[in-house]
Design a protein around this motif. Structure first.
Motif, PDB file in Angstrom:
ATOM      1  N   VAL A 274      -2.132  10.830 -22.279  1.00  0.00           N
ATOM      2  CA  VAL A 274      -1.806  10.685 -23.698  1.00  0.00           C
ATOM      3  C   VAL A 274      -0.345  11.054 -23.950  1.00  0.00           C
ATOM      4  N   ASN A 275       0.096  12.147 -23.358  1.00  0.00           N
ATOM      5  CA  ASN A 275       1.494  12.552 -23.521  1.00  0.00           C
ATOM      6  C   ASN A 275       2.443  11.539 -22.892  1.00  0.00           C
ATOM      7  N   LEU A 276       2.050  11.005 -21.754  1.00  0.00           N
ATOM      8  CA  LEU A 276       2.875   9.984 -21.108  1.00  0.00           C
ATOM      9  C   LEU A 276       2.973   8.739 -21.979  1.00  0.00           C
ATOM     10  N   ARG A 277       1.866   8.369 -22.616  1.00  0.00           N
ATOM     11  CA  ARG A 277       1.917   7.203 -23.491  1.00  0.00           C
ATOM     12  C   ARG A 277       2.929   7.406 -24.611  1.00  0.00           C
ATOM     13  N   ALA A 278       2.940   8.577 -25.189  1.00  0.00           N
ATOM     14  CA  ALA A 278       3.894   8.862 -26.269  1.00  0.00           C
ATOM     15  C   ALA A 278       5.328   8.770 -25.763  1.00  0.00           C
ATOM     16  N   ALA A 279       5.587   9.333 -24.572  1.00  0.00           N
ATOM     17  CA  ALA A 279       6.948   9.303 -24.025  1.00  0.00           C
ATOM     18  C   ALA A 279       7.380   7.887 -23.666  1.00  0.00           C
ATOM     19  N   ALA A 280       6.462   7.118 -23.067  1.00  0.00           N
ATOM     20  CA  ALA A 280       6.793   5.749 -22.670  1.00  0.00           C
ATOM     21  C   ALA A 280       7.012   4.868 -23.888  1.00  0.00           C
ATOM     22  N   ALA A 282       7.966   5.866 -26.830  1.00  0.00           N
ATOM     23  CA  ALA A 282       9.218   6.286 -27.468  1.00  0.00           C
ATOM     24  C   ALA A 282      10.420   5.677 -26.764  1.00  0.00           C
ATOM     25  N   ALA A 283      10.379   5.617 -25.431  1.00  0.00           N
ATOM     26  CA  ALA A 283      11.492   5.022 -24.680  1.00  0.00           C
ATOM     27  C   ALA A 283      11.612   3.531 -24.973  1.00  0.00           C
ATOM     28  N   ALA A 284      10.479   2.820 -24.995  1.00  0.00           N
ATOM     29  CA  ALA A 284      10.505   1.381 -25.274  1.00  0.00           C
ATOM     30  C   ALA A 284      11.029   1.114 -26.684  1.00  0.00           C
ATOM     31  N   ASP A 285      10.585   1.930 -27.641  1.00  0.00           N
ATOM     32  CA  ASP A 285      11.046   1.755 -29.016  1.00  0.00           C
ATOM     33  C   ASP A 285      12.531   2.066 -29.149  1.00  0.00           C
ATOM     34  N   ALA A 286      12.987   3.112 -28.460  1.00  0.00           N
ATOM     35  CA  ALA A 286      14.401   3.475 -28.519  1.00  0.00           C
ATOM     36  C   ALA A 286      15.282   2.394 -27.898  1.00  0.00           C
ATOM     37  N   LEU A 287      14.830   1.789 -26.812  1.00  0.00           N
ATOM     38  CA  LEU A 287      15.590   0.698 -26.205  1.00  0.00           C
ATOM     39  C   LEU A 287      15.660  -0.507 -27.149  1.00  0.00           C
ATOM     40  N   LEU A 295      18.519   9.462 -24.453  1.00  0.00           N
ATOM     41  CA  LEU A 295      17.681  10.660 -24.535  1.00  0.00           C
ATOM     42  C   LEU A 295      16.212  10.314 -24.304  1.00  0.00           C
ATOM     43  N   ALA A 296      15.737   9.258 -24.964  1.00  0.00           N
ATOM     44  CA  ALA A 296      14.325   8.874 -24.845  1.00  0.00           C
ATOM     45  C   ALA A 296      13.984   8.434 -23.432  1.00  0.00           C
ATOM     46  N   VAL A 297      14.897   7.727 -22.778  1.00  0.00           N
ATOM     47  CA  VAL A 297      14.657   7.284 -21.403  1.00  0.00           C
ATOM     48  C   VAL A 297      14.592   8.476 -20.465  1.00  0.00           C
ATOM     49  N   ALA A 298      15.502   9.422 -20.634  1.00  0.00           N
ATOM     50  CA  ALA A 298      15.509  10.610 -19.775  1.00  0.00           C
ATOM     51  C   ALA A 298      14.233  11.422 -19.949  1.00  0.00           C
ATOM     52  N   VAL A 299      13.770  11.583 -21.179  1.00  0.00           N
ATOM     53  CA  VAL A 299      12.533  12.321 -21.436  1.00  0.00           C
ATOM     54  C   VAL A 299      11.347  11.622 -20.779  1.00  0.00           C
ATOM     55  N   ALA A 300      11.271  10.300 -20.970  1.00  0.00           N
ATOM     56  CA  ALA A 300      10.141   9.543 -20.426  1.00  0.00           C
ATOM     57  C   ALA A 300      10.084   9.635 -18.911  1.00  0.00           C
ATOM     58  N   GLN A 301      11.221   9.466 -18.248  1.00  0.00           N
ATOM     59  CA  GLN A 301      11.220   9.479 -16.795  1.00  0.00           C
ATOM     60  C   GLN A 301      11.077  10.887 -16.224  1.00  0.00           C
TER      61      GLN A 301
END
Length: 363
Positions: A274-280, A282-287, A295-301
Protein backbone atom coordinates in the motif's frame (compact mmCIF):
# COMPACT_ATOMS: atom_id res chain seq x y z
CA UNK A 1 5.24 35.31 -2.96
CA UNK A 2 4.64 31.69 -1.94
CA UNK A 3 3.70 29.25 -4.68
CA UNK A 4 0.63 27.21 -3.81
CA UNK A 5 1.25 23.49 -4.37
CA UNK A 6 -1.72 21.46 -5.47
CA UNK A 7 -2.43 18.16 -3.73
CA UNK A 8 -1.88 15.31 -6.22
CA UNK A 9 -4.74 12.93 -6.89
CA UNK A 10 -3.20 9.48 -6.48
CA UNK A 11 -6.39 7.54 -7.13
CA UNK A 12 -6.82 5.79 -10.46
CA UNK A 13 -9.21 7.46 -12.88
CA UNK A 14 -11.89 5.52 -14.77
CA UNK A 15 -9.78 5.76 -17.91
CA UNK A 16 -6.74 4.37 -16.11
CA UNK A 17 -8.74 1.47 -14.72
CA UNK A 18 -10.11 0.73 -18.21
CA UNK A 19 -6.57 0.76 -19.57
CA UNK A 20 -5.46 -1.61 -16.80
CA UNK A 21 -8.30 -4.02 -17.60
CA UNK A 22 -7.44 -4.04 -21.31
CA UNK A 23 -3.73 -4.66 -20.70
CA UNK A 24 -4.41 -7.34 -18.09
CA UNK A 25 -6.81 -9.15 -20.42
CA UNK A 26 -4.21 -9.18 -23.19
CA UNK A 27 -1.48 -10.43 -20.87
CA UNK A 28 -3.76 -13.11 -19.43
CA UNK A 29 -4.40 -14.41 -22.93
CA UNK A 30 -0.90 -14.08 -24.37
CA UNK A 31 1.63 -14.01 -21.53
CA UNK A 32 1.17 -17.15 -19.47
CA UNK A 33 3.90 -18.04 -16.99
CA UNK A 34 4.81 -21.31 -18.69
CA UNK A 35 5.38 -19.47 -21.95
CA UNK A 36 7.60 -16.88 -20.28
CA UNK A 37 9.69 -19.60 -18.62
CA UNK A 38 10.05 -21.39 -21.95
CA UNK A 39 11.29 -18.18 -23.55
CA UNK A 40 13.96 -17.72 -20.90
CA UNK A 41 15.29 -21.14 -21.87
CA UNK A 42 15.50 -20.23 -25.56
CA UNK A 43 17.69 -17.96 -27.67
CA UNK A 44 14.78 -15.53 -28.12
CA UNK A 45 13.66 -14.35 -24.67
CA UNK A 46 11.71 -11.36 -26.02
CA UNK A 47 8.10 -11.97 -27.00
CA UNK A 48 8.00 -9.97 -30.22
CA UNK A 49 4.41 -10.97 -30.99
CA UNK A 50 3.24 -9.70 -27.60
CA UNK A 51 5.20 -6.50 -28.11
CA UNK A 52 3.48 -5.93 -31.46
CA UNK A 53 0.09 -6.48 -29.86
CA UNK A 54 0.90 -3.93 -27.14
CA UNK A 55 2.68 -1.41 -29.35
CA UNK A 56 0.73 -1.60 -32.59
CA UNK A 57 -2.54 -3.25 -31.64
CA UNK A 58 -3.17 -1.15 -28.51
CA UNK A 59 -0.96 1.85 -29.32
CA UNK A 60 0.83 1.67 -25.97
CA UNK A 61 4.31 2.33 -27.36
CA UNK A 62 3.28 5.89 -28.10
CA UNK A 63 1.57 6.85 -24.87
CA UNK A 64 4.13 9.60 -24.16
CA UNK A 65 4.34 10.74 -27.79
CA UNK A 66 2.18 13.73 -28.90
CA UNK A 67 -0.83 12.94 -31.04
CA UNK A 68 0.49 14.97 -33.98
CA UNK A 69 3.40 12.52 -34.18
CA UNK A 70 1.18 9.46 -34.18
CA UNK A 71 1.21 8.89 -30.44
CA UNK A 72 -1.50 8.92 -27.82
CA UNK A 73 -0.56 12.17 -26.09
CA UNK A 74 -1.10 10.59 -22.69
CA UNK A 75 0.80 11.18 -19.46
CA UNK A 76 3.16 9.26 -17.23
CA UNK A 77 0.18 8.18 -15.13
CA UNK A 78 -1.14 6.00 -17.95
CA UNK A 79 2.32 4.61 -18.63
CA UNK A 80 2.59 3.74 -14.94
CA UNK A 81 -0.60 1.68 -15.14
CA UNK A 82 0.77 -0.26 -18.12
CA UNK A 83 4.04 -0.93 -16.28
CA UNK A 84 2.16 -2.19 -13.23
CA UNK A 85 0.52 -4.86 -15.35
CA UNK A 86 3.73 -5.72 -17.21
CA UNK A 87 5.49 -6.10 -13.86
CA UNK A 88 2.70 -8.28 -12.51
CA UNK A 89 3.05 -10.63 -15.51
CA UNK A 90 6.87 -10.24 -15.76
CA UNK A 91 6.25 -9.70 -19.47
CA UNK A 92 9.37 -10.14 -21.66
CA UNK A 93 8.82 -7.01 -23.76
CA UNK A 94 11.01 -3.88 -24.19
CA UNK A 95 8.40 -1.45 -22.91
CA UNK A 96 10.48 0.32 -20.24
CA UNK A 97 13.50 0.58 -22.51
CA UNK A 98 11.74 1.67 -25.71
CA UNK A 99 8.45 3.33 -24.77
CA UNK A 100 9.95 5.15 -21.77
CA UNK A 101 13.75 5.54 -21.81
CA UNK A 102 14.32 5.88 -25.57
CA UNK A 103 11.13 7.87 -26.06
CA UNK A 104 11.95 10.35 -23.31
CA UNK A 105 15.43 10.89 -24.75
CA UNK A 106 13.98 11.55 -28.20
CA UNK A 107 11.40 13.94 -26.73
CA UNK A 108 14.24 15.90 -25.16
CA UNK A 109 15.98 16.12 -28.54
CA UNK A 110 12.86 16.86 -30.58
CA UNK A 111 13.52 14.00 -33.01
CA UNK A 112 10.00 13.89 -34.40
CA UNK A 113 10.59 11.37 -37.18
CA UNK A 114 12.17 8.83 -34.83
CA UNK A 115 9.46 9.39 -32.23
CA UNK A 116 6.83 8.59 -34.85
CA UNK A 117 8.60 5.31 -35.64
CA UNK A 118 8.72 4.28 -31.99
CA UNK A 119 5.13 5.36 -31.37
CA UNK A 120 3.84 3.26 -34.26
CA UNK A 121 5.72 0.19 -33.11
CA UNK A 122 7.63 0.10 -36.40
CA UNK A 123 10.91 0.41 -34.48
CA UNK A 124 12.16 -0.53 -31.04
CA UNK A 125 14.53 1.91 -29.40
CA UNK A 126 17.15 1.51 -26.70
CA UNK A 127 19.09 4.15 -24.82
CA UNK A 128 22.71 2.99 -24.92
CA UNK A 129 23.38 3.81 -21.26
CA UNK A 130 23.95 1.06 -18.70
CA UNK A 131 20.64 0.08 -17.15
CA UNK A 132 22.24 0.39 -13.71
CA UNK A 133 22.83 4.14 -14.17
CA UNK A 134 20.99 6.42 -11.74
CA UNK A 135 19.50 9.76 -12.79
CA UNK A 136 22.17 12.43 -12.54
CA UNK A 137 25.02 9.91 -12.37
CA UNK A 138 27.92 9.88 -14.80
CA UNK A 139 27.45 7.63 -17.80
CA UNK A 140 29.87 6.07 -20.29
CA UNK A 141 30.29 7.62 -23.72
CA UNK A 142 31.92 6.46 -26.94
CA UNK A 143 34.56 8.31 -28.96
CA UNK A 144 33.72 10.41 -31.98
CA UNK A 145 36.60 10.16 -34.46
CA UNK A 146 36.47 11.51 -38.01
CA UNK A 147 32.69 11.55 -37.94
CA UNK A 148 32.26 7.94 -36.77
CA UNK A 149 31.66 6.37 -33.38
CA UNK A 150 34.05 4.01 -31.61
CA UNK A 151 33.82 2.31 -28.23
CA UNK A 152 32.01 -0.19 -26.06
CA UNK A 153 28.97 0.22 -23.82
CA UNK A 154 27.90 -2.45 -21.34
CA UNK A 155 24.72 -3.34 -19.50
CA UNK A 156 22.39 -2.03 -22.20
CA UNK A 157 18.83 -3.25 -21.60
CA UNK A 158 16.99 -4.93 -24.49
CA UNK A 159 19.71 -3.98 -26.99
CA UNK A 160 19.38 -7.38 -28.67
CA UNK A 161 15.89 -6.59 -29.93
CA UNK A 162 16.37 -2.87 -30.66
CA UNK A 163 16.29 -1.41 -34.16
CA UNK A 164 17.56 2.00 -33.03
CA UNK A 165 20.23 2.81 -30.47
CA UNK A 166 20.65 6.24 -28.88
CA UNK A 167 24.37 6.53 -28.19
CA UNK A 168 26.05 9.29 -26.11
CA UNK A 169 29.45 10.41 -27.46
CA UNK A 170 32.38 12.27 -25.94
CA UNK A 171 31.58 15.42 -27.92
CA UNK A 172 28.49 15.85 -25.74
CA UNK A 173 26.06 14.71 -28.39
CA UNK A 174 23.45 11.97 -28.50
CA UNK A 175 23.55 9.98 -31.73
CA UNK A 176 20.93 7.78 -33.41
CA UNK A 177 22.61 4.61 -34.67
CA UNK A 178 20.90 1.73 -36.45
CA UNK A 179 21.33 -1.65 -34.81
CA UNK A 180 22.84 -3.10 -37.97
CA UNK A 181 25.83 -0.75 -37.59
CA UNK A 182 26.89 -2.14 -34.19
CA UNK A 183 27.81 -5.47 -32.64
CA UNK A 184 25.51 -6.63 -29.84
CA UNK A 185 26.91 -9.30 -27.51
CA UNK A 186 24.56 -10.81 -24.90
CA UNK A 187 25.61 -10.56 -21.26
CA UNK A 188 24.66 -12.93 -18.46
CA UNK A 189 21.76 -11.33 -16.60
CA UNK A 190 19.88 -12.41 -13.49
CA UNK A 191 16.56 -11.42 -15.04
CA UNK A 192 16.33 -13.42 -18.25
CA UNK A 193 13.12 -11.62 -19.25
CA UNK A 194 15.00 -8.31 -19.64
CA UNK A 195 18.31 -9.28 -21.27
CA UNK A 196 21.38 -7.07 -21.10
CA UNK A 197 24.05 -6.75 -23.76
CA UNK A 198 27.35 -5.14 -24.63
CA UNK A 199 27.19 -2.79 -27.61
CA UNK A 200 30.40 -2.36 -29.60
CA UNK A 201 30.82 0.44 -32.12
CA UNK A 202 33.72 0.23 -34.53
CA UNK A 203 33.41 3.10 -36.97
CA UNK A 204 29.61 3.27 -36.84
CA UNK A 205 27.96 6.31 -38.36
CA UNK A 206 25.23 8.10 -36.49
CA UNK A 207 22.93 11.09 -36.70
CA UNK A 208 23.45 13.72 -34.04
CA UNK A 209 20.15 14.45 -32.33
CA UNK A 210 21.14 16.95 -29.68
CA UNK A 211 22.91 17.28 -26.35
CA UNK A 212 23.32 13.96 -24.56
CA UNK A 213 23.41 15.11 -20.93
CA UNK A 214 19.92 16.65 -20.64
CA UNK A 215 18.36 13.92 -22.80
CA UNK A 216 19.90 11.10 -20.76
CA UNK A 217 19.07 12.81 -17.49
CA UNK A 218 15.43 13.24 -18.52
CA UNK A 219 15.17 9.65 -19.71
CA UNK A 220 16.72 8.17 -16.57
CA UNK A 221 14.57 10.27 -14.26
CA UNK A 222 11.36 9.23 -16.01
CA UNK A 223 12.56 5.64 -16.17
CA UNK A 224 13.38 5.51 -12.47
CA UNK A 225 10.07 7.08 -11.50
CA UNK A 226 8.04 4.71 -13.65
CA UNK A 227 10.12 1.68 -12.68
CA UNK A 228 8.52 2.04 -9.25
CA UNK A 229 5.19 1.18 -10.87
CA UNK A 230 6.66 -1.97 -12.37
CA UNK A 231 7.99 -2.87 -8.92
CA UNK A 232 4.53 -2.18 -7.50
CA UNK A 233 3.07 -4.59 -10.05
CA UNK A 234 5.56 -7.27 -9.04
CA UNK A 235 4.88 -6.83 -5.31
CA UNK A 236 1.11 -6.65 -5.63
CA UNK A 237 1.05 -9.60 -8.02
CA UNK A 238 3.05 -11.96 -5.82
CA UNK A 239 1.09 -10.93 -2.72
CA UNK A 240 -2.24 -11.61 -4.45
CA UNK A 241 -1.04 -14.99 -5.70
CA UNK A 242 0.39 -15.95 -2.30
CA UNK A 243 -2.87 -15.10 -0.50
CA UNK A 244 -4.76 -17.22 -3.03
CA UNK A 245 -2.35 -20.13 -2.59
CA UNK A 246 -2.47 -20.04 1.22
CA UNK A 247 -6.27 -20.08 1.16
CA UNK A 248 -6.24 -23.27 -0.93
CA UNK A 249 -3.23 -25.07 0.58
CA UNK A 250 -4.27 -27.14 3.60
CA UNK A 251 -2.31 -28.50 6.53
CA UNK A 252 -3.79 -30.37 9.49
CA UNK A 253 -7.10 -30.18 7.63
CA UNK A 254 -7.24 -26.39 7.64
CA UNK A 255 -6.08 -23.67 5.20
CA UNK A 256 -2.46 -22.72 5.79
CA UNK A 257 -3.44 -19.06 5.52
CA UNK A 258 -5.44 -19.42 8.71
CA UNK A 259 -2.33 -19.73 10.88
CA UNK A 260 -1.73 -16.55 12.86
CA UNK A 261 1.99 -16.31 12.10
CA UNK A 262 1.34 -16.32 8.35
CA UNK A 263 -1.48 -13.80 8.72
CA UNK A 264 0.97 -11.39 10.36
CA UNK A 265 3.48 -11.80 7.54
CA UNK A 266 0.83 -11.21 4.90
CA UNK A 267 -0.52 -8.18 6.75
CA UNK A 268 2.95 -6.67 6.91
CA UNK A 269 3.41 -7.23 3.18
CA UNK A 270 0.05 -5.64 2.46
CA UNK A 271 1.03 -2.50 4.38
CA UNK A 272 4.31 -2.29 2.47
CA UNK A 273 2.55 -2.69 -0.88
CA UNK A 274 0.00 0.00 0.00
CA UNK A 275 2.80 2.41 0.86
CA UNK A 276 4.63 1.51 -2.33
CA UNK A 277 1.50 2.23 -4.34
CA UNK A 278 1.30 5.71 -2.85
CA UNK A 279 4.98 6.39 -3.61
CA UNK A 280 4.78 5.03 -7.16
CA UNK A 281 1.60 6.95 -7.94
CA UNK A 282 3.11 10.14 -6.53
CA UNK A 283 6.16 9.73 -8.79
CA UNK A 284 4.02 9.12 -11.89
CA UNK A 285 1.84 12.12 -11.08
CA UNK A 286 4.86 14.34 -10.43
CA UNK A 287 6.42 13.35 -13.75
CA UNK A 288 3.14 14.25 -15.45
CA UNK A 289 2.95 17.67 -13.83
CA UNK A 290 6.72 18.30 -13.37
CA UNK A 291 5.92 19.36 -9.80
CA UNK A 292 8.72 18.21 -7.46
CA UNK A 293 9.47 15.37 -9.87
CA UNK A 294 13.07 14.85 -8.72
CA UNK A 295 11.92 14.56 -5.11
CA UNK A 296 9.02 12.21 -5.86
CA UNK A 297 11.18 9.94 -8.00
CA UNK A 298 13.87 9.71 -5.33
CA UNK A 299 11.30 8.87 -2.64
CA UNK A 300 9.64 6.22 -4.80
CA UNK A 301 12.88 4.48 -5.73
CA UNK A 302 14.29 4.67 -2.20
CA UNK A 303 11.25 2.68 -1.07
CA UNK A 304 10.29 0.52 -4.07
CA UNK A 305 13.24 -1.84 -4.40
CA UNK A 306 13.27 -3.22 -0.83
CA UNK A 307 9.50 -3.75 -0.88
CA UNK A 308 9.42 -5.55 -4.24
CA UNK A 309 12.30 -7.82 -3.26
CA UNK A 310 10.84 -8.52 0.19
CA UNK A 311 7.43 -9.35 -1.29
CA UNK A 312 8.94 -11.76 -3.82
CA UNK A 313 11.16 -13.41 -1.21
CA UNK A 314 8.24 -13.87 1.17
CA UNK A 315 6.09 -15.23 -1.65
CA UNK A 316 8.72 -17.81 -2.53
CA UNK A 317 9.07 -18.93 1.10
CA UNK A 318 5.33 -19.06 1.71
CA UNK A 319 4.87 -21.24 -1.36
CA UNK A 320 7.20 -23.70 0.42
CA UNK A 321 8.70 -26.49 -1.67
CA UNK A 322 6.74 -25.77 -4.83
CA UNK A 323 8.04 -22.20 -4.82
CA UNK A 324 11.59 -23.51 -5.16
CA UNK A 325 10.88 -25.32 -8.42
CA UNK A 326 11.79 -23.99 -11.87
CA UNK A 327 8.29 -24.76 -13.14
CA UNK A 328 6.63 -22.40 -10.66
CA UNK A 329 6.72 -18.78 -11.93
CA UNK A 330 7.56 -17.16 -8.60
CA UNK A 331 11.27 -17.16 -9.46
CA UNK A 332 10.52 -14.91 -12.46
CA UNK A 333 9.10 -12.26 -10.15
CA UNK A 334 11.96 -12.60 -7.68
CA UNK A 335 14.59 -12.22 -10.38
CA UNK A 336 12.82 -9.22 -11.90
CA UNK A 337 12.53 -7.64 -8.46
CA UNK A 338 16.22 -8.23 -7.71
CA UNK A 339 17.28 -6.89 -11.12
CA UNK A 340 15.02 -3.85 -10.73
CA UNK A 341 16.59 -3.16 -7.34
CA UNK A 342 19.82 -2.11 -9.07
CA UNK A 343 18.29 -0.76 -12.28
CA UNK A 344 18.37 3.02 -12.73
CA UNK A 345 20.08 3.45 -9.38
CA UNK A 346 20.00 1.49 -6.15
CA UNK A 347 17.80 2.43 -3.21
CA UNK A 348 20.91 3.75 -1.48
CA UNK A 349 21.76 6.00 -4.41
CA UNK A 350 18.24 7.41 -4.40
CA UNK A 351 18.35 7.96 -0.63
CA UNK A 352 21.55 9.94 -1.11
CA UNK A 353 19.91 11.97 -3.87
CA UNK A 354 16.89 12.56 -1.64
CA UNK A 355 19.08 13.77 1.22
CA UNK A 356 20.76 16.26 -1.12
CA UNK A 357 17.44 17.49 -2.49
CA UNK A 358 16.10 18.27 0.99
CA UNK A 359 19.49 19.51 2.22
CA UNK A 360 19.84 16.79 4.82
CA UNK A 361 23.47 16.58 5.83
CA UNK A 362 25.10 13.24 6.60
CA UNK A 363 26.19 12.79 10.25
Amino acid sequence: MTTQRTQPDLLYSEEEEALRAAVRDLLTDRCDAAGVIARTESDAPHDVALWKALATGMGLAGLLVPEELGGQGATHREVAVVLEELGRAVAPVPYLTSAVLATEALLACGADDLLAELASGASIGALAVGLHTAPGAAFTTVRLENGTLHGELTGIGDAAVADLLLVPADDGGLYAVTASAVTVTPQVALDLTRPLATVTLDGASGRRLGAAEPAVRRALRAGAGLLASEQLGIADGVLTETVRYLKERKQFNRPVGGFQALKHRLAQLWLEVVNLRAAARAAADALSTTQDADLAVAVAQAYAAPVAVHAAEEALQLHAGIGMTWEHPIHLSLKRAKADSIALGTAGAHRAALAELVDLQAP
